[in-house]
Scaffold this active site. Structure first.
Site, PDB file in Angstrom:
ATOM      1  N   PRO A  54      47.508  34.279  43.126  1.00 50.05           N
ATOM      2  CG  PRO A  54      45.745  33.654  41.721  1.00 50.05           C
ATOM      3  CD  PRO A  54      46.904  33.112  42.467  1.00 50.05           C
ATOM      4  CG  ASP A  55      45.025  40.056  46.840  1.00 51.06           C
ATOM      5  OD1 ASP A  55      44.746  39.413  47.869  1.00 51.06           O
ATOM      6  OD2 ASP A  55      44.909  41.296  46.760  1.00 51.06           O
ATOM      7  CB  SER A  56      41.628  35.356  44.372  1.00 47.92           C
ATOM      8  OG  SER A  56      42.569  34.362  44.055  1.00 47.92           O
TER       9      SER A  56
END
Ligand code: SPV
Ligand code: MG
Length: 291
Positions: A54-56
């Site tokens: 994820p883009d986290s």
């Protein structure tokens, strides 16, 4: 030959809208350049997704620097690296500027989310840093650059976090005053109306940047008419690839061969062309430039 940050500044001061496209590797960047985009957005979302995460905030500075460097080596056009929240506080953002500038990358973009951020379109709470704190990060980033031309974009996530137009404007002006070279107003609405409300009350000469992922019916000309200078198509390459690859793979399994998909997938020679030498080498071998 002028440096890439100076080239990006020339784009910013040109009397027309600038269109950028997202990439996470040299191949995607070359496809974007070949299509005619004037600059590349080294997308954090694409890079994270390309690694299946994820883009986290999982992609760290070294990861983004390495990817941005490969992208930058692959294309002649300038590259702006999506540096998420700046990887920490003022010192981290300043260090990022030193690293990305030294790599010849035209500029970086930092956003006012709290680390670890989540992608702007992901469900869940979007927490923002206090505006003063982020403005101080922008100022530290600007103070760290060696050349006058390196670009630091500041991205306002107030609309994404549901804090409204007033807060977005307040933050945008603070970040411009702190020295940002461009301000991204990010919105997840399905029309550009919210962005327009900000753009109408924008009292700075610092250029505005839009990422029309959800309000995709707004054309670049529509956005330019609102006062937007740069439009970033941040993730369309990766989203195209995901859908196309899934279709191809399933069809091969279903039909027993790749015969039916061959007419619509790239031929090997098309990929070979995209593997031509990097721009600096291509200059020494003009007959192999590939067009
Ligand atoms: C990215 O490409 O990583 C961005 C833009 O930050 S978006 O994912 O549209 O928020
Ligand atoms: Mg991002």
């Amino acid at each position: 030959m002028i440096g890439k940050s100076a080239a990006f500044r020339d784009l910013l001061s040109a009397p027309r809208v600038v269109r950028m496209v997202g990439a996470h590797d040299g191949l995607g960047a070359r496809v974007g350049e070949r299509a005619g985009f004037e600059a590349i957005w080294a997308s954090g979302f694409e890079l994270a997704a390309s690694r299946g995460v994820p883009d986290s905030g999982i992609i760290n500075m070294s990861d983004q620097l390495a990817a941005s460097n490969l992208i930058n080596l692959a294309v002649r056009v300038p590259v702006i690296a999506d540096c998420d929240t700046g990887y920490g506080d003022e010192e981290n953002a300043a260090y990022a500027v030193r690293c990305f500038e030294a790599a010849g990358i035209a500029g970086i973009c930092i956003e006012d989310n709290v680390f670890p951020k989540i992608n702007s379109f992901a469900p869940g709470e979007h927490r923002l840093e206090p505006a003063e704190r982020f403005a101080s990060k922008v100022a530290a980033a600007k103070a760290a650059q060696q050349s006058g031309s390196f670009v630091v974009m500041a991205r306002v996530e107030a609309l994404i976090a549901g804090l409204g137009v007033h807060e977005a404007l307040l933050r945008a002006h603070m970040y411009a005053d702190a020295g940002a070279d461009a301000v991204v107003i990010h919105s997840k609405k399905s029309t550009a109306r919210e962005l327009a409300a900000v753009a109408r009350r924008w009292h700075s000469r610092v250029p505005l940047v839009a990422i029309p992922t959800t309000y995709y019916r707004a054309t670049a000309s529509d956005l330019a008419a609102l006062g937007v200078k740069v439009v970033i198509y941040a993730n369309h390459g990766l989203r195209t690839a995901v859908r196309a690859m899934l279709g191809t793979f399933r069809e091969i399994l279903e039909t027993g061969s790749s015969a039916t998909v061959e007419p619509r997938i790239a031929e090997m020679r098309e990929v070979f062309e995209l593997q031509e030498p990097a721009p600096s080498q291509a200059v020494a071998h003009p007959h192999r430039s590939g067009g």
